[in-house]
Design a protein around this motif. Structure first.
Motif, mmCIF file in Angstrom:
data_model
loop_
_atom_site.group_PDB
_atom_site.id
_atom_site.type_symbol
_atom_site.label_atom_id
_atom_site.label_comp_id
_atom_site.label_asym_id
_atom_site.label_seq_id
_atom_site.Cartn_x
_atom_site.Cartn_y
_atom_site.Cartn_z
ATOM 1 N N SER A 1 39.159 -24.771 -26.216
ATOM 2 C CA SER A 1 40.444 -24.418 -26.815
ATOM 3 C C SER A 1 40.767 -25.220 -28.068
ATOM 4 O O SER A 1 41.629 -24.828 -28.858
ATOM 5 C CB SER A 1 41.573 -24.613 -25.791
ATOM 6 O OG SER A 1 41.698 -25.987 -25.436
ATOM 7 N N GLY B 1 44.739 -17.140 -25.998
ATOM 8 C CA GLY B 1 44.312 -17.565 -27.320
ATOM 9 C C GLY B 1 42.816 -17.820 -27.415
ATOM 10 O O GLY B 1 42.223 -17.709 -28.490
ATOM 11 N N ASP C 1 47.396 -17.092 -30.488
ATOM 12 C CA ASP C 1 46.614 -17.820 -31.487
ATOM 13 C C ASP C 1 47.519 -18.685 -32.369
ATOM 14 O O ASP C 1 47.164 -19.814 -32.727
ATOM 15 C CB ASP C 1 45.832 -16.831 -32.346
ATOM 16 C CG ASP C 1 44.892 -17.537 -33.310
ATOM 17 O OD1 ASP C 1 43.968 -18.231 -32.846
ATOM 18 O OD2 ASP C 1 45.097 -17.412 -34.530
ATOM 19 N N THR C 2 48.697 -18.159 -32.686
ATOM 20 C CA THR C 2 49.656 -18.927 -33.488
ATOM 21 C C THR C 2 50.074 -20.201 -32.766
ATOM 22 O O THR C 2 50.154 -21.281 -33.358
ATOM 23 C CB THR C 2 50.898 -18.069 -33.791
ATOM 24 O OG1 THR C 2 50.503 -16.940 -34.568
ATOM 25 C CG2 THR C 2 51.943 -18.878 -34.558
ATOM 26 N N LEU D 1 48.409 -21.741 -30.287
ATOM 27 C CA LEU D 1 47.269 -22.655 -30.173
ATOM 28 C C LEU D 1 47.066 -23.441 -31.467
ATOM 29 O O LEU D 1 46.779 -24.641 -31.438
ATOM 30 C CB LEU D 1 45.994 -21.870 -29.850
ATOM 31 C CG LEU D 1 45.740 -21.524 -28.387
ATOM 32 C CD1 LEU D 1 44.387 -20.851 -28.231
ATOM 33 C CD2 LEU D 1 45.800 -22.758 -27.504
ATOM 34 N N THR D 2 47.222 -22.769 -32.583
ATOM 35 C CA THR D 2 47.092 -23.461 -33.874
ATOM 36 C C THR D 2 48.131 -24.564 -33.993
ATOM 37 O O THR D 2 47.836 -25.674 -34.458
ATOM 38 C CB THR D 2 47.253 -22.454 -35.026
ATOM 39 O OG1 THR D 2 46.244 -21.447 -34.912
ATOM 40 C CG2 THR D 2 47.124 -23.157 -36.371
ATOM 41 N N ARG D 3 49.342 -24.262 -33.544
ATOM 42 C CA ARG D 3 50.400 -25.267 -33.596
ATOM 43 C C ARG D 3 50.082 -26.441 -32.662
ATOM 44 O O ARG D 3 50.245 -27.610 -33.023
ATOM 45 C CB ARG D 3 51.745 -24.646 -33.210
ATOM 46 C CG ARG D 3 52.880 -25.652 -33.210
ATOM 47 C CD ARG D 3 54.148 -25.076 -32.601
ATOM 48 N NE ARG D 3 55.159 -26.111 -32.529
ATOM 49 C CZ ARG D 3 56.130 -26.263 -33.408
ATOM 50 N NH1 ARG D 3 56.228 -25.456 -34.440
ATOM 51 N NH2 ARG D 3 57.011 -27.242 -33.274
ATOM 52 N N TRP D 4 49.636 -26.128 -31.469
ATOM 53 C CA TRP D 4 49.326 -27.189 -30.499
ATOM 54 C C TRP D 4 48.220 -28.106 -31.003
ATOM 55 O O TRP D 4 48.196 -29.293 -30.697
ATOM 56 C CB TRP D 4 48.909 -26.567 -29.172
ATOM 57 C CG TRP D 4 50.058 -26.071 -28.352
ATOM 58 C CD1 TRP D 4 51.375 -26.295 -28.549
ATOM 59 C CD2 TRP D 4 49.964 -25.251 -27.193
ATOM 60 N NE1 TRP D 4 52.121 -25.662 -27.588
ATOM 61 C CE2 TRP D 4 51.274 -25.017 -26.734
ATOM 62 C CE3 TRP D 4 48.903 -24.688 -26.494
ATOM 63 C CZ2 TRP D 4 51.552 -24.251 -25.605
ATOM 64 C CZ3 TRP D 4 49.179 -23.919 -25.367
ATOM 65 C CH2 TRP D 4 50.482 -23.713 -24.940
ATOM 66 N N ARG D 5 47.284 -27.538 -31.721
ATOM 67 C CA ARG D 5 46.190 -28.382 -32.222
ATOM 68 C C ARG D 5 46.700 -29.406 -33.222
ATOM 69 O O ARG D 5 46.114 -30.470 -33.384
ATOM 70 C CB ARG D 5 45.110 -27.502 -32.867
ATOM 71 C CG ARG D 5 44.320 -26.692 -31.838
ATOM 72 C CD ARG D 5 43.414 -25.665 -32.475
ATOM 73 N NE ARG D 5 42.803 -24.813 -31.456
ATOM 74 C CZ ARG D 5 42.681 -23.501 -31.557
ATOM 75 N NH1 ARG D 5 43.127 -22.878 -32.646
ATOM 76 N NH2 ARG D 5 42.119 -22.807 -30.585
ATOM 77 N N ARG D 6 47.823 -29.065 -33.895
ATOM 78 C CA ARG D 6 48.440 -30.010 -34.822
ATOM 79 C C ARG D 6 49.516 -30.847 -34.146
ATOM 80 O O ARG D 6 49.664 -32.032 -34.421
ATOM 81 C CB ARG D 6 49.071 -29.250 -35.995
ATOM 82 C CG ARG D 6 48.100 -28.555 -36.897
ATOM 83 C CD ARG D 6 48.795 -28.113 -38.187
ATOM 84 N NE ARG D 6 49.995 -27.348 -37.910
ATOM 85 C CZ ARG D 6 50.053 -26.023 -37.861
ATOM 86 N NH1 ARG D 6 48.937 -25.327 -38.054
ATOM 87 N NH2 ARG D 6 51.180 -25.395 -37.611
#
Length: 379
Positions: free
Chosen positions: A280, A305, A351-352, A354-359
């Motif tokens: 992930s 995601g 996906d949006t 997940l992208t936020r969580w990665r940051r």
């Protein structure tokens, strides 16, 4: 209320009853509606129920409110306005909401910290998934018991700046020292700093109390301190074998949904978590939270995601419940609600997030933004 429509007149009739029994029945009925049938309530019906509850909540016996709070603490359909009312009530009413309700936002928790009792604040400090903003508000109270409780809460997000501040404070506050060194997110540099100044404090105490030659004491202490520093840094930096294996599998492109499920079925939970994090792109600490949260919404977002399908999500949901408790401890309706959320969730929205969580792993905020977006589409 056996039919599917909410009888507003019946609710109003119950609200007009002045007896304790009538009020208790009213709160029980509306608690059931918010918990079990929230998905069929219209905006008008929710507004009617919330208006009645807000007007009567101060007149209802504490035991009735406590039962309502216990009933609704884990309900995803609990209106935020009602959650904040219960969270600001007497502590025996507020406790389950403060500890478990996912609908409370950071600002609600910070308001409780600033305006409610010390018991309320201590309860917030024990809540899972605290954001760094709420943790900062807890530290700003200056209450040592509150701060120690926060440090002992391994699920709380505490910024590096705040951890550095608390490391400095722990020079004078002994009760901060043990929970600080036990935190998994304590940076190696801070761990090393703590070892050195704790050793310096010990050296000064020994010299003050006993007639010891300073040079002799330094000769004895130095190798011990170096070993402690080495161990503290190694522990903070060490990767588990599961982390190493997951990264190796990812580098060889061997991580697949099938392998992920096989690993979980075999009960290799730590390896499953490491593989889930690698697939992930999320931090392991966040995976440790979303994989086992009661409602499964965070898990649904991560799985959707990652491109996994409905059946794979259902399997992971069921197996992670078992991994958390040692047996399948959940109500069948929990799986139904989780699958319903998964079905409504678009790949683009997941996906949006997940992208936020990665940051920024502020997962509760992201979940709420999804739900609010879905509500707007369905309105």
């Amino acid at each position: 209320m056996a039919n599917d429509s909410i009888d507003g007149e019946q609710l109003l009739a119950l609200a007009r009853l002045r007896s304790d029994e009538g009020r208790a029945e009213l709160f029980a009925v509306m608690g059931d509606l918010f918990h079990d049938r929230n998905d069929i309530l219209s905006a008008q019906e929710r507004a009617l129920m919330l208006d009645i509850l807000e007007k009567l909540i101060g007149e209802v016996a504490r035991d009735v409110k406590r039962k309502l709070a216990l009933r609704l603490a884990d309900a995803p359909g609990l209106p935020r306005e009602l959650a904040t009312l219960l969270a600001n009530d007497d502590i025996d009413v507020a406790t389950p909401i403060l500890l478990r309700s996912a609908v409370l936002q950071d600002i609600d928790l910070i308001e409780v910290i600033r305006h409610r009792s010390r018991q309320h604040i201590l309860t917030v400090a024990m809540r899972r998934d605290l954001s760094s903003a709420v943790s900062d508000a807890l530290v700003e109270t200056g209450d040592r018991d509150v701060i120690r409780t926060l440090l002992e809460n391994q699920d709380a997000n505490i910024s590096r700046t705040t951890l550095a501040y608390l490391v400095e404070q722990s020079k004078a506050v002994d009760e901060f020292q043990e929970p600080l060194v036990r935190r998994r997110d304590l940076p190696p540099a801070l761990a090393r700093r703590m070892v050195y100044w704790v050793a310096a404090a010990l050296r000064q105490a020994l010299l003050t109390r006993f007639d010891i030659d300073p040079a002799t004491l330094d000769d004895r202490l130095e190798p011990v301190v170096k070993q402690e520093v080495h161990e503290a840094v190694a522990e903070a930096e060490a990767d588990s074998a599961a982390d190493v294996l997951a990264r190796a599998l990812g580098a060889d492109r061997q991580l697949t949904p099938r392998l992920l499920l096989q690993t979980l079925r075999k009960g290799e939970v730590q390896l499953f978590e490491a593989m889930f994090a690698e697939m992930s792109g999320l931090r392991l600490r966040l995976i440790n939270r979303i994989a086992y949260e009661p409602g499964g919404q965070g898990l649904a977002v991560a799985v959707r995601g990652m491109g996994l399908n409905r059946e794979e999500f259902a399997t992971i949901f069921l197996l992670t419940r078992r991994a958390r408790t040692g047996h399948a401890s959940f109500a069948p309706a929990d799986l139904g609600r989780a699958l319903e959320f998964f079905d409504r969730l678009s790949l683009a929205a997941a996906d949006t997030v997940l992208t936020r969580w990665r940051r920024d792993p502020d997962y509760l905020f992201a979940i709420r933004s999804i739900e609010e977006g879905q509500e707007k589409k369905s309105a």
